[in-house]
Motif scaffolding. Sequence first.
Motif, PDB file in Angstrom:
ATOM      1  N   TYR A  67      36.884  43.096  43.300  1.00  0.00           N
ATOM      2  CA  TYR A  67      36.285  42.069  42.023  1.00  0.00           C
ATOM      3  C   TYR A  67      37.301  41.884  41.031  1.00  0.00           C
ATOM      4  N   GLU A  68      38.530  42.751  41.033  1.00  0.00           N
ATOM      5  CA  GLU A  68      39.617  42.615  40.098  1.00  0.00           C
ATOM      6  C   GLU A  68      40.322  41.182  40.662  1.00  0.00           C
ATOM      7  N   VAL A  69      40.457  40.998  42.082  1.00  0.00           N
ATOM      8  CA  VAL A  69      41.193  39.838  42.468  1.00  0.00           C
ATOM      9  C   VAL A  69      40.276  38.651  42.349  1.00  0.00           C
ATOM     10  N   ALA A  70      38.822  38.580  42.270  1.00  0.00           N
ATOM     11  CA  ALA A  70      38.155  37.736  42.075  1.00  0.00           C
ATOM     12  C   ALA A  70      38.318  36.998  40.598  1.00  0.00           C
ATOM     13  N   ASP A  71      38.384  38.007  39.613  1.00  0.00           N
ATOM     14  CA  ASP A  71      38.680  37.587  38.247  1.00  0.00           C
ATOM     15  C   ASP A  71      39.881  37.207  38.279  1.00  0.00           C
ATOM     16  N   ALA A  72      40.855  37.657  38.921  1.00  0.00           N
ATOM     17  CA  ALA A  72      42.277  37.041  38.692  1.00  0.00           C
ATOM     18  C   ALA A  72      42.310  35.778  39.302  1.00  0.00           C
ATOM     19  N   ILE A  73      41.635  35.346  40.141  1.00  0.00           N
ATOM     20  CA  ILE A  73      41.727  34.025  40.972  1.00  0.00           C
ATOM     21  C   ILE A  73      40.968  32.908  39.996  1.00  0.00           C
ATOM     22  N   THR A  74      39.735  33.283  39.474  1.00  0.00           N
ATOM     23  CA  THR A  74      39.021  32.698  38.233  1.00  0.00           C
ATOM     24  C   THR A  74      40.052  32.314  37.179  1.00  0.00           C
ATOM     25  N   GLU A  75      41.016  33.231  36.752  1.00  0.00           N
ATOM     26  CA  GLU A  75      41.830  32.981  35.657  1.00  0.00           C
ATOM     27  C   GLU A  75      42.894  31.920  35.996  1.00  0.00           C
ATOM     28  N   ARG A  76      43.557  32.292  37.181  1.00  0.00           N
ATOM     29  CA  ARG A  76      44.693  31.881  37.483  1.00  0.00           C
ATOM     30  C   ARG A  76      44.351  30.206  38.084  1.00  0.00           C
ATOM     31  N   TYR A  77      43.621  29.968  38.592  1.00  0.00           N
ATOM     32  CA  TYR A  77      42.898  28.608  39.269  1.00  0.00           C
ATOM     33  C   TYR A  77      41.993  27.823  38.435  1.00  0.00           C
ATOM     34  N   ARG A  78      41.467  28.524  37.580  1.00  0.00           N
ATOM     35  CA  ARG A  78      40.103  27.890  36.518  1.00  0.00           C
ATOM     36  C   ARG A  78      39.383  27.380  37.533  1.00  0.00           C
ATOM     37  N   ILE A  79      38.921  28.128  38.601  1.00  0.00           N
ATOM     38  CA  ILE A  79      37.894  27.457  39.600  1.00  0.00           C
ATOM     39  C   ILE A  79      36.651  28.353  39.621  1.00  0.00           C
ATOM     40  N   LYS A  80      35.483  27.638  39.920  1.00  0.00           N
ATOM     41  CA  LYS A  80      34.041  28.243  40.001  1.00  0.00           C
ATOM     42  C   LYS A  80      34.040  28.903  41.549  1.00  0.00           C
ATOM     43  N   ILE A  81      33.545  30.043  41.416  1.00  0.00           N
ATOM     44  CA  ILE A  81      33.257  30.862  42.541  1.00  0.00           C
ATOM     45  C   ILE A  81      31.978  31.080  42.780  1.00  0.00           C
ATOM     46  N   ASP A  82      31.224  30.206  43.869  1.00  0.00           N
ATOM     47  CA  ASP A  82      29.767  30.324  43.961  1.00  0.00           C
ATOM     48  C   ASP A  82      29.438  31.647  44.753  1.00  0.00           C
ATOM     49  N   TRP A  83      28.644  32.589  44.170  1.00  0.00           N
ATOM     50  CA  TRP A  83      28.499  34.022  44.799  1.00  0.00           C
ATOM     51  C   TRP A  83      26.996  33.831  45.616  1.00  0.00           C
ATOM     52  N   TYR A  84      27.012  34.450  46.776  1.00  0.00           N
ATOM     53  CA  TYR A  84      25.821  34.638  47.538  1.00  0.00           C
ATOM     54  C   TYR A  84      25.569  36.061  47.772  1.00  0.00           C
ATOM     55  N   PHE A  85      24.385  36.530  47.392  1.00  0.00           N
ATOM     56  CA  PHE A  85      23.906  37.916  47.597  1.00  0.00           C
ATOM     57  C   PHE A  85      22.903  38.143  48.981  1.00  0.00           C
ATOM     58  N   PRO A  86      22.800  39.183  49.335  1.00  0.00           N
ATOM     59  CA  PRO A  86      22.021  39.649  50.496  1.00  0.00           C
ATOM     60  C   PRO A  86      20.399  39.667  49.563  1.00  0.00           C
ATOM     61  N   ARG A  87      19.394  39.253  50.591  1.00  0.00           N
ATOM     62  CA  ARG A  87      17.907  39.299  49.957  1.00  0.00           C
ATOM     63  C   ARG A  87      17.774  40.963  49.380  1.00  0.00           C
ATOM     64  N   HIS A  88      17.232  41.100  48.353  1.00  0.00           N
ATOM     65  CA  HIS A  88      16.991  42.395  47.981  1.00  0.00           C
ATOM     66  C   HIS A  88      15.909  43.146  48.549  1.00  0.00           C
ATOM     67  N   GLU A  89      15.006  42.203  49.250  1.00  0.00           N
ATOM     68  CA  GLU A  89      13.884  43.149  49.676  1.00  0.00           C
ATOM     69  C   GLU A  89      14.459  43.676  51.153  1.00  0.00           C
ATOM     70  N   ALA A  90      15.310  42.782  51.756  1.00  0.00           N
ATOM     71  CA  ALA A  90      15.821  43.491  52.924  1.00  0.00           C
ATOM     72  C   ALA A  90      16.708  44.542  52.607  1.00  0.00           C
ATOM     73  N   VAL A  91      17.533  44.602  51.931  1.00  0.00           N
ATOM     74  CA  VAL A  91      18.437  45.725  51.387  1.00  0.00           C
ATOM     75  C   VAL A  91      17.554  46.893  51.075  1.00  0.00           C
ATOM     76  N   GLU A  92      16.441  46.721  50.447  1.00  0.00           N
ATOM     77  CA  GLU A  92      15.622  47.925  49.785  1.00  0.00           C
ATOM     78  C   GLU A  92      14.801  48.534  51.124  1.00  0.00           C
ATOM     79  N   LYS A  93      14.292  47.547  52.062  1.00  0.00           N
ATOM     80  CA  LYS A  93      13.823  48.019  53.247  1.00  0.00           C
ATOM     81  C   LYS A  93      14.775  48.861  54.111  1.00  0.00           C
ATOM     82  N   LEU A  94      15.914  48.110  54.270  1.00  0.00           N
ATOM     83  CA  LEU A  94      16.977  49.172  55.070  1.00  0.00           C
ATOM     84  C   LEU A  94      17.217  50.487  54.494  1.00  0.00           C
ATOM     85  N   GLU A  95      17.290  50.635  53.167  1.00  0.00           N
ATOM     86  CA  GLU A  95      17.743  51.910  52.777  1.00  0.00           C
ATOM     87  C   GLU A  95      16.552  52.942  52.562  1.00  0.00           C
TER      88      GLU A  95
END
Length: 230
Positions: A67-95
């Motif tokens: 996450y620190e690298v992600a923050d550094a990239i955003t600062e250096r290049y002034r770019i937007k990172i599009d984040w994608y997350f797993p479906r929370h229902e699937a993670v909950e079921k698995l765990e």
Amino acid sequence: MTSVPEVAPNATAQEILRLGVTAAQGPVKLACSFSLEDVAIIELAREAGLEVGVFALDTGRLNEETYEVADAITERYRIKIDWYFPRHEAVEKLEREKGLFSFRESLDNRHECCHIRKVEPLGRALKELSGWVTGLRREHSVTRTDLKAIELDTLNGGIIKINPLLDWSEAQLLDFATERRLPQNRLLKQGYRSIGCAPCTRAVQPGEDARAGRWWWENPEHKECGLHRR
């Protein structure tokens, strides 16, 4: 159908990027895991004036240093990172059904976890794209020796897949990163040469390949998470 351009044997990473972006004829984004390879690609794309967006998969098990690298990239290049997350229902079921470390019990269980946390979100990230860029290198492992610099990704809708650093050596990558003073994951200095989810990544031992620290309890030929199916 999208055609794959011919890549000259001596083509540079920037030339490969430009060829791939042109062939895609639409939006292209880098699948960024915040590795040194990915930061190098952002640097090269910016230098060449290429329109390459950035997306990332937050599996829920990443290291703080990532996450620190992600923050550094955003600062250096002034770019937007599009984040994608797993479906929370699937993670909950698995765990709930298999616990927090089922991926260490069998290859099938590990593939299941990777599918939920990586592959399914990747599918959503690629859905609206004409091409995607990766930081894959042949040197990484035995599973990546037969890749091509620009490929047709038939498993993800027939979009263009661009691997501009495919023939870069680790030494070449490190020299480039040092020369450009690129943001680097702090774990690299602790012997981590390929960094994924925290529970599935460790430092490598002398003489081991770069991905030996990924899923170290498995055979080398199994060390893919499904993001780069062939």
